[in-house]
Write a protein that holds these residues in place. Structure first.
Motif, PDB file in Angstrom:
ATOM      1  N   ASN A   1       0.793  -1.232   0.000  1.00 17.77           N
ATOM      2  CA  ASN A   1       0.000   0.000   0.000  1.00 17.77           C
ATOM      3  C   ASN A   1       0.825   1.281   0.000  1.00 17.77           C
ATOM      4  O   ASN A   1       0.492   2.237  -0.693  1.00 17.77           O
ATOM      5  N   THR A   2       1.875   1.353   0.808  1.00 16.86           N
ATOM      6  CA  THR A   2       2.653   2.583   0.936  1.00 16.86           C
ATOM      7  C   THR A   2       4.148   2.257   0.958  1.00 16.86           C
ATOM      8  O   THR A   2       4.548   1.115   1.204  1.00 16.86           O
ATOM      9  N   ARG A   3       4.965   3.266   0.721  1.00 18.65           N
ATOM     10  CA  ARG A   3       6.417   3.053   0.796  1.00 18.65           C
ATOM     11  C   ARG A   3       6.841   2.781   2.229  1.00 18.65           C
ATOM     12  O   ARG A   3       7.870   2.135   2.463  1.00 18.65           O
ATOM     13  N   TYR A   4       6.053   3.246   3.214  1.00 21.63           N
ATOM     14  CA  TYR A   4       6.358   2.942   4.615  1.00 21.63           C
ATOM     15  C   TYR A   4       6.188   1.441   4.864  1.00 21.63           C
ATOM     16  O   TYR A   4       7.023   0.802   5.510  1.00 21.63           O
TER      17      TYR A   4
ATOM     18  N   GLN B   1      -0.871  -1.397   6.608  1.00 24.02           N
ATOM     19  CA  GLN B   1      -1.722  -0.290   7.005  1.00 24.02           C
ATOM     20  C   GLN B   1      -2.566   0.159   5.821  1.00 24.02           C
ATOM     21  O   GLN B   1      -2.424  -0.347   4.708  1.00 24.02           O
ATOM     22  N   SER B   2      -3.408   1.140   6.027  1.00 27.39           N
ATOM     23  CA  SER B   2      -4.241   1.674   4.948  1.00 27.39           C
ATOM     24  C   SER B   2      -3.377   2.457   3.963  1.00 27.39           C
ATOM     25  O   SER B   2      -2.228   2.825   4.255  1.00 27.39           O
ATOM     26  N   LYS B   3      -3.922   2.742   2.803  1.00 25.65           N
ATOM     27  CA  LYS B   3      -3.177   3.463   1.772  1.00 25.65           C
ATOM     28  C   LYS B   3      -2.873   4.904   2.157  1.00 25.65           C
ATOM     29  O   LYS B   3      -1.978   5.535   1.586  1.00 25.65           O
ATOM     30  N   SER B   4      -3.615   5.442   3.123  1.00 25.93           N
ATOM     31  CA  SER B   4      -3.406   6.830   3.548  1.00 25.93           C
ATOM     32  C   SER B   4      -2.514   6.948   4.787  1.00 25.93           C
ATOM     33  O   SER B   4      -2.237   8.048   5.252  1.00 25.93           O
ATOM     34  N   SER B   5      -2.039   5.831   5.309  1.00 26.32           N
ATOM     35  CA  SER B   5      -1.271   5.852   6.550  1.00 26.32           C
ATOM     36  C   SER B   5       0.114   6.467   6.340  1.00 26.32           C
ATOM     37  O   SER B   5       0.737   6.289   5.291  1.00 26.32           O
ATOM     38  N   VAL B   6       0.578   7.195   7.352  1.00 30.04           N
ATOM     39  CA  VAL B   6       1.931   7.775   7.312  1.00 30.04           C
ATOM     40  C   VAL B   6       2.885   7.016   8.231  1.00 30.04           C
ATOM     41  O   VAL B   6       4.013   7.445   8.442  1.00 30.04           O
ATOM     42  N   ILE B   7       2.434   5.908   8.783  1.00 30.67           N
ATOM     43  CA  ILE B   7       3.299   5.024   9.543  1.00 30.67           C
ATOM     44  C   ILE B   7       3.167   3.620   8.959  1.00 30.67           C
ATOM     45  O   ILE B   7       2.134   3.276   8.374  1.00 30.67           O
ATOM     46  N   PRO B   8       4.212   2.790   9.076  1.00 35.08           N
ATOM     47  CA  PRO B   8       4.153   1.464   8.476  1.00 35.08           C
ATOM     48  C   PRO B   8       3.379   0.458   9.310  1.00 35.08           C
ATOM     49  O   PRO B   8       3.095   0.683  10.491  1.00 35.08           O
ATOM     50  N   GLY B   9       3.050  -0.662   8.672  1.00 38.24           N
ATOM     51  CA  GLY B   9       2.458  -1.780   9.382  1.00 38.24           C
ATOM     52  C   GLY B   9       3.516  -2.525  10.178  1.00 38.24           C
ATOM     53  O   GLY B   9       4.618  -2.022  10.396  1.00 38.24           O
TER      54      GLY B   9
END
Length: 386
Positions: free
Chosen positions: A71-74, A239-247
């Protein structure tokens, strides 16, 4: 002119004599893998927290799938580095060498990430019956309706760990596998239509992930090179696609050499929090208060500024690292230097010595300064970008 040429030539020889011999710093070894040949092991390791990497570097078989499935680079960064940390419980950094996954082919991973298909769906997908090996559950919903089940498994990551014998031969000594699981399922009921999202129950996600892990191990054991090596496998919650912290990895297990049975699952004890946030306030109130006091002092320097954001990394209930980002606009370089000096004092004042703290100061022009205070060190590292 001749004197100048001789002088220049002497200078070249002097530089050649003084230059470090990097070739002697690396060790050339023989690979016993499917494609035999020479490989290089770097002599120096930058930290005990990292593995030395076999060179030349070979991208993993599933490398091209990562961007589309995570979902995210995080999440992407933590999916990879978190798997390395888990692997260290089984494969020590002083004995094993790292290589991106080469054993499970990219095409195989693509097929594993599919849903199971009904016979009509299989025909629509243009796949053979032998390729109907998706690990995600079948969707029997009619066209345009909500799927009957979510896609739980988003990605599979393989890391290989190699050992070296007394004759300088390197060979596969173990494998770690990361299964990226969706905590939120994004889907469309019609092509190019709106994207819907559905939260997946945590217990349901974990249960399905463990079932998939058992099947993955069974399939790996049927592969020639993976029939006998130890395996570590971890479940990563995106995490969700809008999260700014990683899973984070919620659980991991091991499979002994030659076995097909997973040992007891260990609960993951690492987690990231956003500072400030409601979750952090509820779970780690004292740490959030220290951060808010730091933030308040920053805002005294710039009264109309409130852009201080922190990413906190916990192992168990203990704060290990706090990475702070401060985006701000300066009117001159000297103002930036003064602000950095002020922040350095605040870092030393507000945060206990047992945690590592980094502060990244940025502007519209890019990075301006970096402050790093490692755990239990008296002096911080400060760098002003030129």
């Amino acid at each position: 002119m001749r004197k100048l040429s001789l002088l220049a030539l002497s200078f070249v020889f002097l530089l050649s004599a003084c230059a470090p011999n990097f070739q002697k710093q690396n060790e050339v070894v023989q690979s016993k893998e499917k494609v035999k040949g020479k490989a290089i092991i770097p002599k120096y390791n930058i930290s005990d927290n990292y593995y030395r990497t076999i060179l030349p570097f070979e991208p993993g078989e599933a490398r091209g799938l990562v961007v589309n499935n995570i979902n995210t680079r995080y999440d992407l960064n933590e999916f990879e580095t978190g798997l390395m940390r888990i692997a260290q419980n089984s494969f020590s950094t002083d004995k094993y060498y790292f290589r991106e996954g080469q054993e499970i082919k990219g095409k195989t991973i693509r097929l594993w990430l599919n849903r199971k298909f009904t016979d009509p769906q299989l025909k629509d997908e243009g796949l053979k019956a032998t390729e109907n090996i998706g690990l995600n559950p079948v969707n029997t919903a009619a066209s345009g309706a909500e799927p009957t089940s979510p896609v739980y498994l988003a990605h599979i990551l393989e890391h290989d760990y190699l050992t070296k014998d007394d004759k300088g031969n390197v060979s596969l000594g173990g494998v770690s596998i990361g299964l990226a699981l969706n905590s939120i399922y994004y889907y469309q009921t019609v092509k190019d239509g709106p994207v819907y999202e559905k939260k997946i129950d945590y217990a349901e996600m974990e249960r399905e992930g463990k079932k998939m892990a058992e099947e993955v191990v069974k399939r790996m054991r049927a592969m020639k090179n993976l029939a006998d090596v130890p395996i570590t496998i971890g479940l990563f919650m995106q995490q969700s696609k809008s999260s700014v912290i990683p899973g984070r990895y919620i659980a991991y297990s091991t499979v002994d050499k030659g076995s097909q049975t997973l040992n007891d699952w260990e609960k993951g004890n690492e987690k990231y929090y956003l500072f400030p946030s409601t979750d952090a306030q509820e779970d780690h109130r004292d740490d959030v208060i220290a951060f808010l006091n730091f933030k308040q002092d920053v805002e005294e320097y710039f009264p109309n500024f409130n852009g201080v954001i922190g990413k906190a990394f916990y192992v168990g209930d203990q704060l290990q690292e706090l990475n702070i980002t401060i985006p701000i606009q300066f009117y001159g370089k000297t103002e930036g230097i003064g602000f950095t000096q002020y922040l350095t004092g605040l870092v030393m004042e507000h945060f206990p010595k047992y945690i590592s703290v980094s502060v990244s100061i940025t502007s519209v022009d890019g990075p301006e300064a970096l402050i790093v205070r490692k755990a239990n060190e008296d002096e911080p590292f400060v760098y002003i970008y030129q």
